[in-house]
Design an enzyme around this catalytic site. Structure first.
Site, mmCIF file in Angstrom:
data_model
loop_
_atom_site.group_PDB
_atom_site.id
_atom_site.type_symbol
_atom_site.label_atom_id
_atom_site.label_comp_id
_atom_site.label_asym_id
_atom_site.label_seq_id
_atom_site.Cartn_x
_atom_site.Cartn_y
_atom_site.Cartn_z
ATOM 1 N N ASP A 84 0.830 -1.257 -0.015
ATOM 2 C CA ASP A 84 0.121 -0.115 0.233
ATOM 3 C C ASP A 84 0.892 1.092 -0.024
ATOM 4 O O ASP A 84 2.086 1.157 0.226
ATOM 5 C CB ASP A 84 -0.833 0.156 1.209
ATOM 6 C CG ASP A 84 -2.053 -1.013 1.160
ATOM 7 O OD1 ASP A 84 -2.139 -1.560 0.274
ATOM 8 O OD2 ASP A 84 -2.910 -0.758 1.975
ATOM 9 N N ASP A 85 0.127 2.122 -0.316
ATOM 10 C CA ASP A 85 0.679 3.647 -0.033
ATOM 11 C C ASP A 85 1.487 4.234 -1.089
ATOM 12 O O ASP A 85 2.048 5.079 -1.116
ATOM 13 C CB ASP A 85 1.152 3.943 1.197
ATOM 14 C CG ASP A 85 0.364 3.862 2.344
ATOM 15 O OD1 ASP A 85 -0.919 3.448 2.069
ATOM 16 O OD2 ASP A 85 0.661 3.831 3.464
ATOM 17 N N HIS A 134 -5.776 3.307 -4.335
ATOM 18 C CA HIS A 134 -5.837 3.494 -2.635
ATOM 19 C C HIS A 134 -6.258 4.872 -2.421
ATOM 20 O O HIS A 134 -6.322 5.216 -1.213
ATOM 21 C CB HIS A 134 -4.402 3.326 -2.179
ATOM 22 C CG HIS A 134 -4.239 3.058 -0.577
ATOM 23 N ND1 HIS A 134 -5.180 2.179 0.017
ATOM 24 C CD2 HIS A 134 -3.428 3.525 0.277
ATOM 25 C CE1 HIS A 134 -4.727 2.266 1.288
ATOM 26 N NE2 HIS A 134 -3.804 3.034 1.559
ATOM 27 N N HIS A 237 3.836 -2.308 3.116
ATOM 28 C CA HIS A 237 3.876 -1.031 2.620
ATOM 29 C C HIS A 237 5.093 -0.852 1.892
ATOM 30 O O HIS A 237 6.122 -1.505 2.022
ATOM 31 C CB HIS A 237 3.723 -0.139 3.844
ATOM 32 C CG HIS A 237 2.301 0.091 4.294
ATOM 33 N ND1 HIS A 237 1.989 -0.928 5.441
ATOM 34 C CD2 HIS A 237 1.158 0.684 4.357
ATOM 35 C CE1 HIS A 237 0.880 -0.803 5.787
ATOM 36 N NE2 HIS A 237 0.320 0.074 5.028
HETATM 37 ZN ZN LIG Z 1 -2.339 3.241 3.267
#
Ligand SMILES: [Zn+2]
Length: 283
Positions: A84-85, A134, A237
């Site tokens: 993610d991110d 996201h 992440h």
């Molecule tokens: Zn996130």
């Protein structure tokens, strides 16, 4: 007499049609029983073929093949790595590590980061990783502001990703996961537009420290999920310290004969259910 023969033929066709429909239903029941997250069988991905073959002598052997594929997948030890991110400034290094181990992964990315590092996002698509969304702000107050705001952020993110890669992804993960702020009414909005909401089975908590502690946490999670016959989705992440210790995890997966796979749009998306736990942000 002609009418009688005609009636008999119609009745026969009707019975044959039903018997094949019944067999297909059996296959789908078998698929459902596996529970998420598993891939939908081949026939579902080829509706035209399905139409042509339906009722023919080949249908039974195709259904048999599907059952074999389902069984093979059940026997395979599969994990789904998700990051993610990103993309972060270290994303190229992350892809180098994944490439080195021949691993697959899915990236849930933020629109401003995609704009900042378009080349690495193109590399993801070219190399065969799955790309997902996201949102834009990653700010819970803004993202969960109203039932339409998650939809609008994902639509914006989708446009940005598509402009750069040509891929119109419907795979989404909402910031901080769907519980507790993704109310059922919010979920309906995103579903209406064909988005598929993914949470996870194993939370690595990799962001909590810069150490390799997350690796053993993930390995323990995988061992448990394997013991109950599930193929876990793992939350990680796209960040320096996570990438630094990723080879330890990938080595362990290889040694223990786990296969990494991309999340696919043809799969049943797995998300946490509200079950009275959801409430609007700030209340
Ligand atoms: Zn996130």
């Amino acid at each position: 007499m002609i009418y009688e023969i005609g009636a008999i033929i119609i009745i026969l066709l009707f019975i044959v049609g039903f018997s094949f429909r019944g067999t297909e239903d059996d296959v789908m029941v078998a698929v459902k029983k596996q529970g998420p997250p598993n891939e939908i069988p081949m026939m579902e991905n080829a509706p035209q073929l399905k139409q042509t073959m339906k009722g023919s002598i080949y249908a039974t052997s195709i259904i048999q093949k599907e059952k074999e594929v389902i069984q093979q997948e059940k026997n395979q030890k599969i994990v789904y790595l998700t990051f993610d991110d990103g993309p972060s400034s270290d994303a190229n290094e992350l892809l180098d590590v994944l490439d080195h181990y021949g691993a697959k992964a899915t990236f849930f990315m933020l629109a401003p980061h995609i704009k900042a590092y378009p080349d690495v996002v193109k590399r993801m698509v070219k190399t065969g990783y799955a790309v997902g969304l996201h949102g834009v702000t990653h700010d819970a107050r803004q993202f969960y502001h109203s039932k339409k705001s998650p939809l609008h952020e994902m639509q914006e993110d989708q446009k940005v990703l598509e402009k750069i890669t040509g891929v119109k992804s419907t795979l989404i993960r909402t910031p901080y996961g769907s519980v507790p702020y993704m109310l059922d009414s919010y979920r309906k909005e995103i579903e209406l537009y064909g988005f598929q909401l993914w949470d996870w089975d194993i939370d690595s908590d990799d962001w909590k420290s810069n150490s390799k502690a997350y690796v053993s946490r993930v390995i323990n999670g995988i061992k448990f999920m394997d013991s109950i016959g599930k193929h876990p989705v793992i939350l990680l992440h796209d960040r320096g310290p996570t990438i630094k210790y990723l080879p330890i995890l990938l080595n362990w997966l290889n040694k223990n004969h786990f296969v990494t796979k991309n999340l696919e749009e043809s799969m049943d998306a797995y998300s946490f259910k509200c079950n009275d736990r959801c409430h609007p942000y700030g209340s």
